[in-house]
Design an enzyme around this catalytic site. Structure first.
Site, PDB file in Angstrom:
ATOM      1  N   PRO A  88     -30.685  93.244   2.551  1.00  0.00           N
ATOM      2  CA  PRO A  88     -30.567  93.917   3.842  1.00  0.00           C
ATOM      3  C   PRO A  88     -30.632  92.986   5.041  1.00  0.00           C
ATOM      4  O   PRO A  88     -31.450  92.057   5.080  1.00  0.00           O
ATOM      5  CB  PRO A  88     -31.772  94.867   3.856  1.00  0.00           C
ATOM      6  CG  PRO A  88     -32.055  95.116   2.426  1.00  0.00           C
ATOM      7  CD  PRO A  88     -31.701  93.854   1.695  1.00  0.00           C
ATOM      8  N   ASN A  89     -29.775  93.263   5.991  1.00  0.00           N
ATOM      9  CA  ASN A  89     -29.743  92.628   7.312  1.00  0.00           C
ATOM     10  C   ASN A  89     -29.216  91.191   7.305  1.00  0.00           C
ATOM     11  O   ASN A  89     -29.091  90.577   8.362  1.00  0.00           O
ATOM     12  CB  ASN A  89     -31.130  92.683   7.987  1.00  0.00           C
ATOM     13  CG  ASN A  89     -31.608  94.117   8.138  1.00  0.00           C
ATOM     14  OD1 ASN A  89     -30.822  94.971   8.540  1.00  0.00           O
ATOM     15  ND2 ASN A  89     -32.839  94.394   7.776  1.00  0.00           N
ATOM     16  N   ARG A 103     -28.841  87.344  14.349  1.00  0.00           N
ATOM     17  CA  ARG A 103     -30.151  87.934  14.075  1.00  0.00           C
ATOM     18  C   ARG A 103     -31.263  86.897  14.274  1.00  0.00           C
ATOM     19  O   ARG A 103     -31.304  85.873  13.567  1.00  0.00           O
ATOM     20  CB  ARG A 103     -30.174  88.401  12.611  1.00  0.00           C
ATOM     21  CG  ARG A 103     -31.510  88.916  12.162  1.00  0.00           C
ATOM     22  CD  ARG A 103     -31.548  89.109  10.652  1.00  0.00           C
ATOM     23  NE  ARG A 103     -32.833  89.629  10.235  1.00  0.00           N
ATOM     24  CZ  ARG A 103     -33.262  89.661   8.981  1.00  0.00           C
ATOM     25  NH1 ARG A 103     -32.492  89.211   8.003  1.00  0.00           N
ATOM     26  NH2 ARG A 103     -34.445  90.136   8.693  1.00  0.00           N
ATOM     27  N   TYR A 130     -33.789  82.391  11.990  1.00  0.00           N
ATOM     28  CA  TYR A 130     -32.772  82.256  10.941  1.00  0.00           C
ATOM     29  C   TYR A 130     -31.616  81.333  11.308  1.00  0.00           C
ATOM     30  O   TYR A 130     -30.728  81.100  10.472  1.00  0.00           O
ATOM     31  CB  TYR A 130     -32.223  83.643  10.577  1.00  0.00           C
ATOM     32  CG  TYR A 130     -33.293  84.568  10.037  1.00  0.00           C
ATOM     33  CD1 TYR A 130     -33.942  84.277   8.841  1.00  0.00           C
ATOM     34  CD2 TYR A 130     -33.683  85.710  10.732  1.00  0.00           C
ATOM     35  CE1 TYR A 130     -34.949  85.108   8.350  1.00  0.00           C
ATOM     36  CE2 TYR A 130     -34.676  86.550  10.246  1.00  0.00           C
ATOM     37  CZ  TYR A 130     -35.300  86.244   9.059  1.00  0.00           C
ATOM     38  OH  TYR A 130     -36.290  87.063   8.562  1.00  0.00           O
ATOM     39  N   ASN A 139     -31.319  86.437  -2.390  1.00  0.00           N
ATOM     40  CA  ASN A 139     -32.147  86.575  -1.201  1.00  0.00           C
ATOM     41  C   ASN A 139     -32.230  88.070  -0.946  1.00  0.00           C
ATOM     42  O   ASN A 139     -31.298  88.672  -0.418  1.00  0.00           O
ATOM     43  CB  ASN A 139     -31.541  85.851   0.006  1.00  0.00           C
ATOM     44  CG  ASN A 139     -32.438  85.970   1.238  1.00  0.00           C
ATOM     45  OD1 ASN A 139     -33.410  86.718   1.236  1.00  0.00           O
ATOM     46  ND2 ASN A 139     -32.097  85.226   2.286  1.00  0.00           N
ATOM     47  N   ALA A 199     -35.967  91.771   3.184  1.00  0.00           N
ATOM     48  CA  ALA A 199     -37.269  92.445   3.220  1.00  0.00           C
ATOM     49  C   ALA A 199     -37.593  93.158   1.907  1.00  0.00           C
ATOM     50  O   ALA A 199     -38.771  93.419   1.607  1.00  0.00           O
ATOM     51  CB  ALA A 199     -37.309  93.437   4.381  1.00  0.00           C
ATOM     52  N   GLU A 236     -34.978  82.785  -6.560  1.00  0.00           N
ATOM     53  CA  GLU A 236     -35.231  83.488  -5.299  1.00  0.00           C
ATOM     54  C   GLU A 236     -35.007  82.517  -4.138  1.00  0.00           C
ATOM     55  O   GLU A 236     -35.472  81.374  -4.186  1.00  0.00           O
ATOM     56  CB  GLU A 236     -36.686  83.973  -5.296  1.00  0.00           C
ATOM     57  CG  GLU A 236     -37.099  84.680  -4.024  1.00  0.00           C
ATOM     58  CD  GLU A 236     -38.593  85.052  -4.026  1.00  0.00           C
ATOM     59  OE1 GLU A 236     -39.288  84.808  -5.047  1.00  0.00           O
ATOM     60  OE2 GLU A 236     -39.063  85.568  -3.006  1.00  0.00           O
ATOM     61  N   HIS A 291     -34.873  82.057   0.257  1.00  0.00           N
ATOM     62  CA  HIS A 291     -35.065  82.545   1.622  1.00  0.00           C
ATOM     63  C   HIS A 291     -34.693  81.450   2.604  1.00  0.00           C
ATOM     64  O   HIS A 291     -34.948  80.260   2.343  1.00  0.00           O
ATOM     65  CB  HIS A 291     -36.522  82.964   1.868  1.00  0.00           C
ATOM     66  CG  HIS A 291     -36.969  84.047   0.963  1.00  0.00           C
ATOM     67  ND1 HIS A 291     -36.580  85.358   1.140  1.00  0.00           N
ATOM     68  CD2 HIS A 291     -37.722  84.019  -0.154  1.00  0.00           C
ATOM     69  CE1 HIS A 291     -37.103  86.092   0.172  1.00  0.00           C
ATOM     70  NE2 HIS A 291     -37.792  85.298  -0.639  1.00  0.00           N
ATOM     71  N   ARG A 342     -45.137  82.799   7.686  1.00  0.00           N
ATOM     72  CA  ARG A 342     -44.851  83.872   8.642  1.00  0.00           C
ATOM     73  C   ARG A 342     -45.920  84.970   8.524  1.00  0.00           C
ATOM     74  O   ARG A 342     -47.042  84.683   8.152  1.00  0.00           O
ATOM     75  CB  ARG A 342     -43.426  84.396   8.407  1.00  0.00           C
ATOM     76  CG  ARG A 342     -42.365  83.301   8.634  1.00  0.00           C
ATOM     77  CD  ARG A 342     -40.963  83.814   8.397  1.00  0.00           C
ATOM     78  NE  ARG A 342     -40.634  84.875   9.349  1.00  0.00           N
ATOM     79  CZ  ARG A 342     -39.575  85.683   9.218  1.00  0.00           C
ATOM     80  NH1 ARG A 342     -38.745  85.532   8.183  1.00  0.00           N
ATOM     81  NH2 ARG A 342     -39.335  86.614  10.110  1.00  0.00           N
TER      82      ARG A 342
HETATM   83  C1  DQA Z   1     -35.679  86.415   4.472  1.00  0.00           C
HETATM   84  C2  DQA Z   1     -37.190  86.559   4.675  1.00  0.00           C
HETATM   85  C3  DQA Z   1     -37.597  88.015   4.606  1.00  0.00           C
HETATM   86  O1  DQA Z   1     -39.001  88.134   4.836  1.00  0.00           O
HETATM   87  C4  DQA Z   1     -36.872  88.826   5.664  1.00  0.00           C
HETATM   88  O2  DQA Z   1     -37.214  90.188   5.552  1.00  0.00           O
HETATM   89  C5  DQA Z   1     -35.407  88.624   5.609  1.00  0.00           C
HETATM   90  C6  DQA Z   1     -34.895  87.265   5.436  1.00  0.00           C
HETATM   91  C7  DQA Z   1     -35.216  84.943   4.627  1.00  0.00           C
HETATM   92  O3  DQA Z   1     -34.155  84.626   4.139  1.00  0.00           O
HETATM   93  O4  DQA Z   1     -35.918  84.156   5.267  1.00  0.00           O
HETATM   94  O5  DQA Z   1     -34.624  89.559   5.775  1.00  0.00           O
HETATM   95  O6  DQA Z   1     -35.377  86.813   3.146  1.00  0.00           O
END
Ligand code: DQA
Length: 165
Positions: free
Chosen positions: A24-25, A32, A37, A88, A91, A112, A114, A121
């Site tokens: 998501p997102n 964003r 990021y 990735n 959230a 995994e 990120h 964080r």
């Molecule tokens: C994220 C870290 C997550 O905590 C966050 O909700 C994201 C992006 C990252 O790539 O740093 O959406 O996965």
């Protein structure tokens, strides 16, 4: 001893296909929260990944979704086509037993990823439900986290049998 690096000029006979999932997102990358990021878009990350994949002898199936079920569907189908997964989960990393169980169910080596260093964080980001079913986690290096994950995946799959599809 370190193995010689494969290059685009010396591709392996048959590549492993790796499933890359963005949660998501992440479609909003570029605009964003750029202080967290960066300014690189998801499309640019995907292009860089395809280049890196060629260099390390992988092929990629890349998907993004804001929906947990869609991500679980791609994971569930991965065994027929993919040798490994790079994810990735955004959230959903911190909330999703669905994705954790999907990864455990297919049993493919999963890394995994990120962009940000989730450990540095908010405290709710320190809990990852997918971590316990992943081979490892690469985070905090921005878009490079994905490229490092592909390199790690290529190393993991070096001796694994290839899919026929
Ligand atoms: C994220 C870290 C997550 O905590 C966050 O909700 C994201 C992006 C990252 O790539 O740093 O959406 O996965």
């Amino acid at each position: 001893m370190a193995r010689p690096r494969r290059t685009a000029a010396s591709p392996r006979a048959r590549s492993h296909r790796v499933l890359v999932l963005h949660g998501p997102n992440l479609q909003l990358l570029g605009s964003r929260e750029p202080d967290v990021y960066g300014h690189t878009t998801l499309e640019e990350i995907n292009l860089a990944m395809r280049e890196q994949a060629r260099a390390v002898g992988l092929e990629l199936d890349i998907h993004q979704s804001n929906h947990e079920g869609a991500l679980a569907d791609w994971i569930g189908r991965a065994r027929a086509r993919n040798a490994g997964i790079v994810v990735n989960a955004g959230a959903l990393t911190h909330t999703s037993l669905v994705l954790r169980d999907a990864i455990a169910a297919v049993g493919l080596p999963t890394i995994e990823v990120h962009l940000s260093n989730t450990s540095a964080r908010e405290s709710f980001r320190r809990r990852s439900y997918v971590a316990e079913v992943c081979v490892g986690r690469i985070e905090g290096f921005g878009p490079r986290s994905y490229l490092l994950a592909l390199e790690a995946m290529a190393g993991l799959l070096d001796n694994a049998p290839r899919h026929e599809s």
